[in-house]
Design a protein around this motif. Structure first.
Motif, PDB file in Angstrom:
ATOM      1  N   CYS A 119      36.322  32.554  42.129  1.00  0.00           N
ATOM      2  CA  CYS A 119      35.888  32.739  40.745  1.00  0.00           C
ATOM      3  C   CYS A 119      34.778  33.786  40.654  1.00  0.00           C
ATOM      4  CB  CYS A 119      35.409  31.399  40.174  1.00  0.00           C
ATOM      5  SG  CYS A 119      34.956  31.524  38.458  1.00  0.00           S
ATOM      6  N   GLY A 120      33.791  33.661  41.549  1.00  0.00           N
ATOM      7  CA  GLY A 120      32.662  34.586  41.530  1.00  0.00           C
ATOM      8  C   GLY A 120      33.109  36.018  41.781  1.00  0.00           C
ATOM      9  N   VAL A 121      33.977  36.212  42.768  1.00  0.00           N
ATOM     10  CA  VAL A 121      34.405  37.570  43.116  1.00  0.00           C
ATOM     11  C   VAL A 121      35.189  38.196  41.970  1.00  0.00           C
ATOM     12  CG1 VAL A 121      35.827  38.957  44.674  1.00  0.00           C
ATOM     13  CG2 VAL A 121      34.444  37.111  45.605  1.00  0.00           C
ATOM     14  N   ILE A 122      36.147  37.465  41.417  1.00  0.00           N
ATOM     15  CA  ILE A 122      36.983  38.084  40.375  1.00  0.00           C
ATOM     16  C   ILE A 122      36.184  38.310  39.089  1.00  0.00           C
ATOM     17  CG2 ILE A 122      38.027  35.961  39.402  1.00  0.00           C
ATOM     18  CD1 ILE A 122      39.818  39.307  40.063  1.00  0.00           C
ATOM     19  N   THR A 123      35.229  37.422  38.805  1.00  0.00           N
ATOM     20  CA  THR A 123      34.387  37.621  37.613  1.00  0.00           C
ATOM     21  C   THR A 123      33.519  38.860  37.803  1.00  0.00           C
ATOM     22  OG1 THR A 123      34.353  35.236  37.301  1.00  0.00           O
ATOM     23  CG2 THR A 123      32.725  36.489  36.074  1.00  0.00           C
ATOM     24  N   ALA A 124      32.921  38.989  38.980  1.00  0.00           N
ATOM     25  CA  ALA A 124      32.062  40.153  39.247  1.00  0.00           C
ATOM     26  C   ALA A 124      32.883  41.443  39.227  1.00  0.00           C
ATOM     27  CB  ALA A 124      31.363  39.975  40.594  1.00  0.00           C
ATOM     28  N   LEU A 125      34.088  41.391  39.787  1.00  0.00           N
ATOM     29  CA  LEU A 125      34.946  42.588  39.791  1.00  0.00           C
ATOM     30  C   LEU A 125      35.311  42.999  38.365  1.00  0.00           C
ATOM     31  CD1 LEU A 125      37.402  41.941  42.791  1.00  0.00           C
ATOM     32  CD2 LEU A 125      35.733  43.793  42.589  1.00  0.00           C
TER      33      LEU A 125
ATOM     34  N   GLN B  86      37.945  51.755  22.134  1.00  0.00           N
ATOM     35  CA  GLN B  86      37.935  51.005  23.382  1.00  0.00           C
ATOM     36  C   GLN B  86      39.234  50.198  23.496  1.00  0.00           C
ATOM     37  OE1 GLN B  86      35.048  47.829  23.839  1.00  0.00           O
ATOM     38  NE2 GLN B  86      34.354  48.756  25.749  1.00  0.00           N
ATOM     39  N   THR B  87      39.990  50.483  24.546  1.00  0.00           N
ATOM     40  CA  THR B  87      41.279  49.804  24.717  1.00  0.00           C
ATOM     41  C   THR B  87      41.048  48.424  25.319  1.00  0.00           C
ATOM     42  OG1 THR B  87      42.271  51.943  25.127  1.00  0.00           O
ATOM     43  CG2 THR B  87      43.549  50.004  25.781  1.00  0.00           C
ATOM     44  N   GLU B  88      41.630  47.429  24.664  1.00  0.00           N
ATOM     45  CA  GLU B  88      41.422  46.052  25.140  1.00  0.00           C
ATOM     46  C   GLU B  88      42.591  45.614  26.024  1.00  0.00           C
ATOM     47  OE1 GLU B  88      39.482  43.160  22.427  1.00  0.00           O
ATOM     48  OE2 GLU B  88      41.267  41.951  22.888  1.00  0.00           O
ATOM     49  N   ILE B  89      42.265  45.148  27.208  1.00  0.00           N
ATOM     50  CA  ILE B  89      43.267  44.661  28.157  1.00  0.00           C
ATOM     51  C   ILE B  89      43.080  43.163  28.310  1.00  0.00           C
ATOM     52  CG2 ILE B  89      44.120  44.808  30.557  1.00  0.00           C
ATOM     53  CD1 ILE B  89      44.356  47.415  29.001  1.00  0.00           C
ATOM     54  N   ARG B  90      44.136  42.420  28.075  1.00  0.00           N
ATOM     55  CA  ARG B  90      44.035  40.958  28.240  1.00  0.00           C
ATOM     56  C   ARG B  90      44.469  40.588  29.657  1.00  0.00           C
ATOM     57  NH1 ARG B  90      46.891  38.000  23.693  1.00  0.00           N
ATOM     58  NH2 ARG B  90      48.509  39.518  24.111  1.00  0.00           N
ATOM     59  N   PHE B  91      43.597  39.867  30.320  1.00  0.00           N
ATOM     60  CA  PHE B  91      43.743  39.604  31.746  1.00  0.00           C
ATOM     61  C   PHE B  91      43.821  38.079  31.954  1.00  0.00           C
ATOM     62  CE2 PHE B  91      41.016  39.371  35.813  1.00  0.00           C
ATOM     63  CZ  PHE B  91      42.128  39.405  36.635  1.00  0.00           C
ATOM     64  N   ALA B  92      45.024  37.586  32.264  1.00  0.00           N
ATOM     65  CA  ALA B  92      45.206  36.130  32.415  1.00  0.00           C
ATOM     66  C   ALA B  92      45.105  35.747  33.889  1.00  0.00           C
ATOM     67  CB  ALA B  92      46.569  35.719  31.872  1.00  0.00           C
ATOM     68  N   ARG B  93      44.317  34.757  34.141  1.00  0.00           N
ATOM     69  CA  ARG B  93      44.171  34.310  35.531  1.00  0.00           C
ATOM     70  C   ARG B  93      43.760  32.854  35.582  1.00  0.00           C
ATOM     71  NH1 ARG B  93      38.924  33.339  36.773  1.00  0.00           N
ATOM     72  NH2 ARG B  93      37.265  34.578  35.835  1.00  0.00           N
ATOM     73  N   PHE B  94      43.898  32.266  36.804  1.00  0.00           N
ATOM     74  CA  PHE B  94      43.252  30.972  37.062  1.00  0.00           C
ATOM     75  C   PHE B  94      42.010  31.268  37.896  1.00  0.00           C
ATOM     76  CE2 PHE B  94      47.447  31.452  39.103  1.00  0.00           C
ATOM     77  CZ  PHE B  94      47.100  31.695  40.422  1.00  0.00           C
ATOM     78  N   PHE B  95      41.703  30.563  38.928  1.00  0.00           N
ATOM     79  CA  PHE B  95      40.503  30.710  39.772  1.00  0.00           C
ATOM     80  C   PHE B  95      39.249  30.138  39.116  1.00  0.00           C
ATOM     81  CE2 PHE B  95      42.896  34.742  40.933  1.00  0.00           C
ATOM     82  CZ  PHE B  95      43.479  34.211  42.061  1.00  0.00           C
TER      83      PHE B  95
END
Lengths: 306, 440
Positions: free
Chosen positions: B56-62, B27-36
């Motif tokens: 926050c809700g939309v990006i977490t659900a996505l 499983q390839t791990e992608i590190r995704f940095a964000r605020f929100f």
């Protein structure tokens, strides 16, 4: 004779070997500390000085020697000059308060009663809180119109004071928060010092009918004078580095009246990515702190020497 | 025999464990940095973005949905606070420990790209199915540096005129279609604001004057007059101009005449608006969803909510705009699998650009902007003109964020009466130019 000379020579060799070993053994014992000290203190210090003569971009890491350009720019930067005066004002507002208030609280609570123990805990309590928690509490207190202070001033008919928005009062408001937050440490240091003063001197003074004020002035204060200097120096060094509470309470405003030197350094280095410029400002802060702390030592030592 | 059975069972268990471990490694791990922000409490297991209405809700659900649909890739979210985001990113760059996909404000992207810190994506995007010709013009401008695309535009942020239409009705200031009457000049603005105050007893406008907010309002007013912040050189801002003086004078007059209440803390102004304390509040696109929710809340006094672009007070209907983008910072440590996984994740975000718009922002894809699904979202139809009028500084200008907040600090001081208008503009100009002069 020859035998005696031989014995002396052997003793000398043994002593030399022992001296050599003890020297190296001593060095081996302090080596871990020395390595860490050189790596974490001296190396960054020297790097900072070198960086202050460079144009260094924090993002790309590129650097270029620019001589005194950063220092020249700082000397005409009104925001930096303003931050020096703001920081000095902050130190003047807080350090005497820490020394005087810390000593008074320590004197009041230097007794073996349960009540004093509870009060000591209460006074020291805020010191364990993080700056975020402290500023959150005080932001609520200072909130314009609806905060505790504005609600009180409005109830008294004075109208909202909006202290954090007032350029004349904002720095004093931050100083008050700092004193409330950190008074516990000087209090504890003074308490420790007071408990070292021999009780028989006080008994003798009382037998001589000395007044409490005279006892304070002629016995207590001279006995803990070194601690007073220590607290003053510690607080000068700490308060020159004020950052967290300013950043969170006022963001340097209103109208730049609370921007501290460390905040300026942080913004130049991490928001504008101009690490060389920030390093030059850091050297100036370091020099000011060194002078202030040295001055404090010098003033406190002068009467004794004379 | 018994021993053999045990041995066989142990061997089988070891084999299963090894296979599981291998599967986990694969499983390839992608590190995704964000605020929100972080909203794990509400959205930790939600995989349907339509259930969320905030960023926050939309990006977490996505992110959850992507992880569910792509078992070979695991996107690990690294949440950073909005304010120190770039400070932290600078630290990570210095340490060589960079995320695979990062959110980046459009006004910062140019600086990262010019320093060679971003991966060019012009060739990769078509390969994974991202059609760059679908990017809205202004969004494309944000991510294009020297002809190369360095990011995926995610949205349009704009600065809006949020209104309490019930109060406008009380002031008899609704038009035939039930929308608040919008001023079309400065004179009309003051007339309408005075009439509103007289009829409702409440200030017309809640004006947030924290550095970021007031800068957005100011930029809009200057651009509406055709003002140019960089008339000569991208390294020298001009703020002592008639347009800048006019814009700041309007804002200060509104406050001085009691027609607007200045809020140094934008959230207090929002709260006042939601409680029916004022007719209008200037706020970002991101406040649409919270205000819609407040309008549905019987405890709030915001029964009839409407949102519009800032009124056109001068010749040009310019509207402040900014945007979020997704970028890939260069990294020597990233494997080819991680690079491919990151591109796949970006493609997924591109495909779900319409879902992101639920948070209130305008989508960066023309096809989504034109879609009935988007236009049916609450209040989006009334702000559809924004992409066509969107204005922002070109990404060739350095230190845009520093500039933005520095100008805002000085404007705020002027509006609050801590310094004069000319002084504030001169100070802002000097401060910004000092930063620009030092930037290389």
């Amino acid at each position: 004779m020859t035998t005696l000379v031989g014995v002396d020579a052997a003793r000398g060799r043994r002593a030399a070997r022992a001296g050599w070993w003890s020297r190296w053994a001593g060095l081996a014992f302090v080596a871990p500390f020395l390595v860490l000290y050189l790596w974490l203190m001296i190396y960054p210090l020297v790097s900072g000085v070198i960086m202050s003569f460079q144009y260094k971009d924090l993002l790309s890491g590129t650097s270029e020697f620019v001589g005194f350009w950063n220092y020249e720019d700082l000397s005409i930067d009104p925001i930096f000059i303003g931050s020096i005066f703001n920081t000095l004002r902050f130190v003047i507002l807080t350090v005497p308060a820490f020394v005087v208030l810390g000593l008074l609280i320590a004197l009041a609570l230097n007794r073996p009663t349960r009540g004093a123990a509870i009060m000591r805990t209460l006074f020291f309590g805020p010191h364990v809180l993080s700056v975020t928690v402290v500023t959150l509490i005080w932001k609520t207190v200072y909130l314009p119109n609806v905060g505790m202070i504005d609600a009180g001033s409005t109830a008294l008919g004075l109208g909202p004071l909006s202290i954090l928005l007032n350029p004349d009062w904002a720095l004093a408001a931050v100083a008050l928060v700092t004193v409330w937050w950190s008074i516990g440490l000087p209090m504890m240091l003074f308490l420790a010092a007071l408990q070292q003063v021999p009780q028989d001197i006080y008994e003798a003074a009382r037998l001589d009918s000395a007044s409490p004020l005279r006892i304070l002035w002629t016995i207590t204060i001279p006995s803990i004078s070194k601690m007073i200097v220590l607290v003053a120096v510690i607080e000068v060094v700490l308060q020159f580095q004020v950052f967290g509470q300013v950043n969170l309470l006022t963001g340097g405003g209103p109208n730049n009246t609370t921007r501290s030197m460390v905040m300026f350094i942080y913004q130049a280095g991490f928001q504008q990515w101009q690490a060389g410029y920030a390093a030059a400002a850091s050297q100036i802060l370091f020099a000011i702190m060194l002078v202030a702390a040295g001055l404090q030592f010098w003033v406190s030592r002068k009467p004794a020497e004379s | 025999m018994r021993l053999n059975k045990t041995s066989t069972a142990l061997a089988a268990a070891a084999l299963v464990a090894a296979l599981c471990a291998q599967a986990a490694v694969a499983q390839t791990e992608i590190r995704f940095a964000r605020f929100f922000g972080s909203c794990e409490a509400d959205f930790a297991t939600v995989t349907d973005p339509s259930r969320a209405t905030n960023e926050c809700g939309v990006i977490t659900a996505l992110t959850n949905q992507f992880n569910q649909e792509n078992p070979d890739i695991k996107v690990v979210t690294e949440i950073v606070e909005w304010q120190p985001y770039y400070e932290q990113l600078a630290g990570r760059l210095a340490a060589g420990d960079v995320p695979d996909v990062s959110v980046m404000h459009a006004d910062v992207l140019g600086e990262f790209a010019r320093r060679g810190l971003l991966l060019p994506l012009s060739e990769d995007f078509p390969e994974v199915g991202i059609d760059t010709s679908d990017f809205v013009a202004s969004g494309r401008e944000n991510v294009e540096v020297d002809g190369e695309i360095y990011g995926l535009p995610q949205d349009f942020i704009s600065w809006l005129w949020h209104t309490n239409k019930a109060l406008f009705a009380e002031a008899e200031m609704l038009d035939a279609e039930g929308n608040p009457v919008m001023p079309t000049s400065v004179e009309e603005l003051f007339e309408q604001a005075a009439a509103f105050k007289e009829r409702t007893g409440k200030p017309y406008l809640a004006l947030p004057v924290d550095a970021g907010s007031i800068a957005r309002t100011f930029y809009t007013l200057v651009w509406q007059q055709g003002g140019d912040f960089f008339p000569q050189d991208t390294r020298q801002i001009a703020l002592q101009t008639p347009e800048a003086v006019e814009a700041l004078t309007v804002l200060k007059r509104l406050v001085d005449e009691g027609l607007a209440t200045a809020y140094t803390d934008g959230s207090v102004g929002n709260s006042e608006f939601q409680q029916g304390g004022t007719g209008v509040v200037t706020q970002g696109t991101w406040m649409i969803a919270p205000f819609v929710a407040a309008a549905d809340n019987a405890e709030m006094a915001l029964a009839d909510y409407g949102v519009y672009p800032l009124p056109q007070l001068y010749a040009d209907n310019a509207q402040f705009s900014a945007g979020h983008t997704w970028v890939m910072l260069k990294s020597d440590r990233r494997t080819e699998e991680q690079r491919q996984g990151a591109l796949q994740f970006m493609k997924f975000l591109y495909d779900h650009n319409g879902d992101w718009a639920r948070a209130g922002h305008l989508p960066s894809r023309q096809s989504v902007l034109d879609s009935a699904e988007f236009q049916e979202l609450p209040h989006r139809a009334s702000i559809m003109s924004i992409p066509g009028n969107a204005r922002h500084h070109p990404n060739t200008i350095n230190q845009q964020r520093v500039m933005f907040f520095t100008i805002g600090e000085e404007l705020s001081a002027a509006v609050l009466g801590q310094k004069g208008i000319e002084q504030a503009l001169a100070d802002a100009e000097n401060r910004v130019n000092a930063v620009l002069r030092r930037a290389r």
